[in-house]
Design a protein around this motif. Structure first.
Motif, PDB file in Angstrom:
ATOM      1  N   GLN A   4       0.844  -1.194   0.000  1.00 39.94           N
ATOM      2  CA  GLN A   4       0.000   0.000   0.000  1.00 39.94           C
ATOM      3  C   GLN A   4       0.884   1.251   0.000  1.00 39.94           C
ATOM      4  OE1 GLN A   4      -3.366  -0.320  -0.222  1.00 39.94           O
ATOM      5  NE2 GLN A   4      -3.009  -2.545  -0.239  1.00 39.94           N
ATOM      6  N   GLU A  28       6.122  -1.902   7.760  1.00 42.71           N
ATOM      7  CA  GLU A  28       5.185  -3.023   7.571  1.00 42.71           C
ATOM      8  C   GLU A  28       5.821  -4.121   6.742  1.00 42.71           C
ATOM      9  OE1 GLU A  28       1.046  -2.857   6.161  1.00 42.71           O
ATOM     10  OE2 GLU A  28       0.880  -0.989   7.298  1.00 42.71           O
ATOM     11  N   SER A  80       1.245   3.086   3.378  1.00 43.06           N
ATOM     12  CA  SER A  80       1.684   2.296   4.533  1.00 43.06           C
ATOM     13  C   SER A  80       3.092   2.680   4.967  1.00 43.06           C
ATOM     14  CB  SER A  80       1.660   0.796   4.201  1.00 43.06           C
ATOM     15  OG  SER A  80       0.350   0.340   4.051  1.00 43.06           O
ATOM     16  N   ASP A  81       3.354   2.525   6.260  1.00 40.49           N
ATOM     17  CA  ASP A  81       4.684   2.664   6.823  1.00 40.49           C
ATOM     18  C   ASP A  81       5.566   1.562   6.217  1.00 40.49           C
ATOM     19  OD1 ASP A  81       6.974   2.640   8.420  1.00 40.49           O
ATOM     20  OD2 ASP A  81       5.885   2.835  10.311  1.00 40.49           O
ATOM     21  N   THR A 127       6.492   6.514   4.469  1.00 44.78           N
ATOM     22  CA  THR A 127       5.525   5.731   3.697  1.00 44.78           C
ATOM     23  C   THR A 127       6.158   5.211   2.410  1.00 44.78           C
ATOM     24  OG1 THR A 127       4.690   7.615   2.433  1.00 44.78           O
ATOM     25  CG2 THR A 127       3.640   7.164   4.571  1.00 44.78           C
TER      26      THR A 127
END
Length: 389
Positions: A99, A106, A102-103, A124
């Motif tokens: 994504q 992850e 997202s960080d 991100t």
């Protein structure tokens, strides 16, 4: 009727003669420029409307031996690896495996939380792709941050992917994520995400999902024994003279690296790389193969550094900004039209794609940082011969 047929035939004949003349004139221009500026040699490939209109190999591979450079010679493309890595990561975004907002932790959980100005911050995937994450690169002595990149050398060929992640982890960011554009080690971390998410080495992922579908048979992180005779010797400027810096037969690229560097590890040929540029020009489709959805290529070629401090970009490209892993033209000034995209590698390779003129240009020389001078000179020549008629 006969008169119309003859007139049409003469017109076609005139266009063919004009095309031949343009190719020969450009070839002569390049030869003259190489000689005047001490460039060893250059392979130049130009496609107009998906047809080759110019393909030349001019000059020498080795100046001392006067061995001619060949059209199928293999070049270290360094940072021209970055757009390929960005495309690979966007394929995973399209597949729903990654994504954009997202960080990155992850996907790379071994990374420690990053800090800027004493505050913990997240990076991100979007910021990683757009080089707005605040990361550094090769380093220097101007700050402790730069010194850490210098001594750790995270993207060294002998590092593993896990060592790359460990080296970058915990280094304080150079700016708050999303605040500025700064060329960085971000592409290597993009490659690490591809590896961790897919469970494949970056070479294997590239081969399966990009190179084989495009027919890029001579692009890799290693020059195997079959390809080795075609790897170019490398030159550099030393005291304003051109000196040999690496013989191909002694190159590190003849051995498999531990790290498949998403930021600069590939070798390629002009014909191979032109296929990748065509893919971007046609928004994710090459001939009858769709490699990625058009919306993701449009995302890749969008302006993700708008209204930001873009560091050295304006000095390299007039009205240049940055998309995902690639430079883009956002203004009307300069010869290349708005909407063009481009990048280069420090070894001397460069390219651009121009949707307005349906034009692809790939230039490959083996002189470190020589692409800057060559790109500025070649661009007006290309549009003189192959721009809109």
């Amino acid at each position: 009727m006969l008169k119309e047929i003859v007139t049409c035939a003469l017109a076609i004949s005139g266009l063919l003669i004009s095309a031949v003349n343009a190719e020969k004139k450009l070839e002569n221009d390049i030869a003259s420029y190489l000689e005047q500026n001490q460039f060893p040699g250059m392979v130049t490939l130009v496609l107009k409307d998906d047809e080759i209109v110019h393909f030349s190999a001019i000059g020498s591979n080795n100046l001392k031996q006067q061995s001619p450079i060949q059209k199928d010679h293999i070049f270290r493309i360094y940072s021209m690896t970055k757009p390929i890595t960005a495309l690979a990561l966007l394929q995973l975004v399209e597949a729903g495996k990654v994504q954009l907002d997202s960080d990155i932790r992850e996907y790379l959980p071994a990374l420690e939380l990053f800090e800027y100005d004493g505050q913990e911050v997240t990076i991100t995937v979007h910021q990683l792709l757009s080089h707005t994450a605040g990361l550094g690169y090769f380093g220097g002595f101007s700050s402790w941050n730069d010194f850490l990149y210098l001594i750790l050398d995270p993207n060294d060929r002998d590092n593993t992917t896990d060592e790359l992640i460990s080296d970058v982890s915990g280094i304080e960011l150079k700016h708050k994520p999303g605040a500025q554009w700064r060329y960085s080690i971000a592409s290597d971390l993009q490659g690490a995400i591809v590896e961790k998410v897919t469970g494949q080495r970056l070479e294997d992922y590239f081969q399966e999902h990009i190179f084989k579908p495009l027919g890029m048979t001579e692009t890799s992180f290693i020059v195997d024994s079959k390809m080795a005779p075609r790897l170019v010797d490398m030159y550099e400027y030393e005291d304003q003279e051109v000196d040999l810096s690496e013989l191909a037969r002694k190159s590190d690229y003849l051995e498999a690296p531990n790290l498949h560097s998403g930021g600069g590890g590939l070798v390629s040929t002009a014909t191979d790389y032109a296929k990748f540029v065509q893919l971007l020009l046609h928004k994710g489709q090459y001939q009858d193969k769709r490699i990625i959805g058009a919306q993701y290529v449009e995302m890749m070629l969008a302006d993700h550094a708008k209204d930001m401090d873009t560091w050295f970009l304006p000095k390299l490209y007039t009205n240049g900004s940055y998309g995902y892993g690639i430079g883009i033209k956002v203004g009307e000034q300069d010869i290349r039209p708005k909407g063009s995209f481009f990048w280069a590698g420090r070894g001397g390779t460069f390219f651009w794609g121009d949707p307005e003129n349906n034009l692809v240009v790939v230039g490959m020389i083996q002189l470190e940082d020589g692409w800057r001078k060559m790109d500025r000179w070649l661009t007006p020549k290309i549009y003189q011969y192959y721009g809109k008629q």
